[in-house]
Design a protein around this motif. Structure first.
Motif, PDB file in Angstrom:
ATOM      1  N   ALA A 227      40.987 -55.541 -44.064  1.00  0.00           N
ATOM      2  CA  ALA A 227      41.321 -54.894 -42.791  1.00  0.00           C
ATOM      3  C   ALA A 227      40.409 -55.300 -41.641  1.00  0.00           C
ATOM      4  O   ALA A 227      40.611 -54.851 -40.515  1.00  0.00           O
ATOM      5  N   GLU A 228      39.408 -56.140 -41.893  1.00  0.00           N
ATOM      6  CA  GLU A 228      38.565 -56.661 -40.819  1.00  0.00           C
ATOM      7  C   GLU A 228      37.903 -57.947 -41.323  1.00  0.00           C
ATOM      8  O   GLU A 228      37.673 -58.094 -42.526  1.00  0.00           O
ATOM      9  N   PRO A 229      37.604 -58.897 -40.416  1.00  0.00           N
ATOM     10  CA  PRO A 229      36.931 -60.120 -40.844  1.00  0.00           C
ATOM     11  C   PRO A 229      35.525 -59.811 -41.359  1.00  0.00           C
ATOM     12  O   PRO A 229      34.837 -58.938 -40.838  1.00  0.00           O
ATOM     13  N   TRP A 230      35.107 -60.533 -42.408  1.00  0.00           N
ATOM     14  CA  TRP A 230      33.737 -60.398 -42.906  1.00  0.00           C
ATOM     15  C   TRP A 230      33.280 -61.735 -43.459  1.00  0.00           C
ATOM     16  O   TRP A 230      34.082 -62.585 -43.821  1.00  0.00           O
ATOM     17  N   THR A 231      31.996 -61.911 -43.509  1.00  0.00           N
ATOM     18  CA  THR A 231      31.412 -63.219 -43.802  1.00  0.00           C
ATOM     19  C   THR A 231      30.880 -63.285 -45.232  1.00  0.00           C
ATOM     20  O   THR A 231      30.743 -62.284 -45.921  1.00  0.00           O
ATOM     21  N   GLN A 232      30.542 -64.512 -45.646  1.00  0.00           N
ATOM     22  CA  GLN A 232      29.883 -64.701 -46.939  1.00  0.00           C
ATOM     23  C   GLN A 232      28.554 -63.956 -46.975  1.00  0.00           C
ATOM     24  O   GLN A 232      28.157 -63.428 -48.021  1.00  0.00           O
TER      25      GLN A 232
END
Length: 446
Positions: A227-232
């Motif tokens: 539901a939202e962008p997230w990073t490694q």
């Protein structure tokens, strides 16, 4: 439907091998043959049943019969969120209302809400695809699943709930918010997996630590986050905080909801798009006549292949990513991580940047936490960006000053933009109760 046992992996073998849908094991050629047939049917169906599509196709001078091969899809017009808003509330529906089993809608915070509908067949497909995603991410029948996505008009809660039930898991329908209650139930009910946004899992973990509890001591083994962008970097943060495996799940209401694509716990290398139900494309967001090749970054576009109530043709998601060959599901291509949204892009004195880029850089600096906000102001003639960020607990004033300088310098080097860094007190920034707002544009105020 024939099902196939998947090979066991170190992460999932303790819970038994996964039983895959037959479509998950199709070859690329089989998938594309199925896509062509379903695409021809969908274009004809949408043209006959949805006035907006008949109008748009006619204006563009194309007809469903013009689609002879998959590449011909690029000749058809796009669908946008604004199209759905103009047809509010039910103008996009392709079936009579007595065949619509459920209605969902966006919050409509930036205008009229976008309304989506589902037949019973649509709901069954949706549950099947969410179940695929959960299974790929390590969840197995019989596990307890704590669902902290919001229930209601938002598709996340009910979509995830139905998929977990379809898989054969035991669902704990907590919904979003009430963080203290979330922590209590995680301790009391001992769930194996949690479903929520990445920033809300971070909020739960921080709250546990502040209560003197160890997030690593919970029963949680898997987190399925979306539901939202997230990073490694955020993945590493959450996996270390909770001692679990965290995988991505992707979807959006206009296309279906969660479950359009899901990530495999074995590889954690991006979400496989379920291409027996959706045809993805990547286009140049600055020149929509250009379709990008696999591996090239651009805006993700989806066409549904099996939806009845609301078929969607070339829907512009605004999400920026790439398409890559499949790995654990070789016939289905993978999405790269969402680098940002074209409508979340900040253009600062000619330089494009996204919140996810700031997160990626900040989490490489040990003294800084994942809690940050971006404020854009225009005190004079030029826009200015301030990054407000919390330090880790226990850092000294000297360490905070040094970390701020490092972040400012790394943003300049890697993004090419100058900004102000404001290291604020731990716990002072807004926490997520679901989706977290990162950007505060103050240029319109005052």
């Amino acid at each position: 439907m024939t099902q196939t046992a998947a090979p066991e992996s170190p992460q999932t073998s303790a819970f038994g091998p996964a039983i895959l849908d037959a479509e998950e094991t199709m070859s690329r050629d089989q998938i594309e043959s199925l896509q062509l047939t379903r695409l021809q049917e969908t274009l004809d169906y949408a043209y006959r049943r949805v006035p907006l599509y008949k109008r748009k196709f006619d204006e563009a001078g194309v007809h469903p019969n013009d689609l002879k091969e998959l590449a011909d899809l690029s000749n058809f017009p796009f669908t946008t969120k604004e199209d759905l808003r103009k047809e509010y509330p039910f103008g996009m529906f392709a079936v009579p209302m007595d065949q619509v089993a459920r209605i969902h809608a966006s919050s409509g915070t930036t205008g009229r809400p976008t309304v989506v509908g589902y037949t019973k067949h649509d709901l069954d497909n949706w549950a099947t695809l969410v179940a695929r995603c959960l299974r790929a991410s390590g969840v197995r029948p019989g596990m307890k699943v704590h669902n902290a996505y919001g229930y209601g008009l938002f598709t996340g809660g009910l979509g995830a709930h139905a998929g977990a039930e379809k898989l054969g898991a035991t669902v704990i329908p907590m919904s979003g918010g009430q963080t203290e209650k979330q922590i209590q139930l995680i301790g009391d009910f001992a769930p194996d997996a949690i479903l929520c946004t990445p920033t809300y899992l971070l909020t739960i973990g921080d709250s546990m630590i502040h209560k003197g509890l160890d997030p690593r001591a919970t029963s949680l083994k898997f987190a399925v986050l979306g539901a939202e962008p997230w990073t490694q970097e955020m993945r590493r943060e959450l996996e270390e905080m909770f001692d679990l495996k965290a995988c991505d799940i992707y979807g959006l209401s206009e296309v279906m909801g969660p479950g359009v694509a899901g990530e495999s716990v074995e590889t954690q290398d991006g979400s496989h798009i379920w291409e027996d139900h959706f045809r993805p494309e990547i286009v140049d967001p600055f020149d929509l006549t250009k379709t990008k090749a696999d591996g090239e970054t651009g805006e993700l576009v989806f066409t549904s292949l099996t939806k009845q109530a609301l078929p969607i043709i070339r829907y512009r998601t605004k999400d920026l990513t790439t398409l890559q060959p499949g790995t654990t599901r070789p016939g289905h291509r993978r999405m790269g991580r969402i680098s940002g949204r074209s409508d979340d892009m900040i253009i600062l004195r000619g330089v494009n940047l996204f919140p996810s880029q700031i997160e990626e850089i900040a989490l490489r600096i040990p003294e800084l936490s994942p809690h940050f906000q971006l404020e854009i102001t225009r005190p004079h003639r030029m826009d200015e960006l301030t990054v407000k960020i919390e330090p880790r607990e226990g850092t000294t004033a000297e360490q905070r000053t040094s970390a701020a300088a490092a972040l400012r310098q790394q943003i300049k080097v890697h993004i090419g933009s100058s900004c102000r860094i404001d290291v604020v007190e731990p716990g002072s920034l807004e926490r997520s109760n679901g989706k977290l707002r990162r950007i505060y544009d103050l240029r319109r105020q005052g």
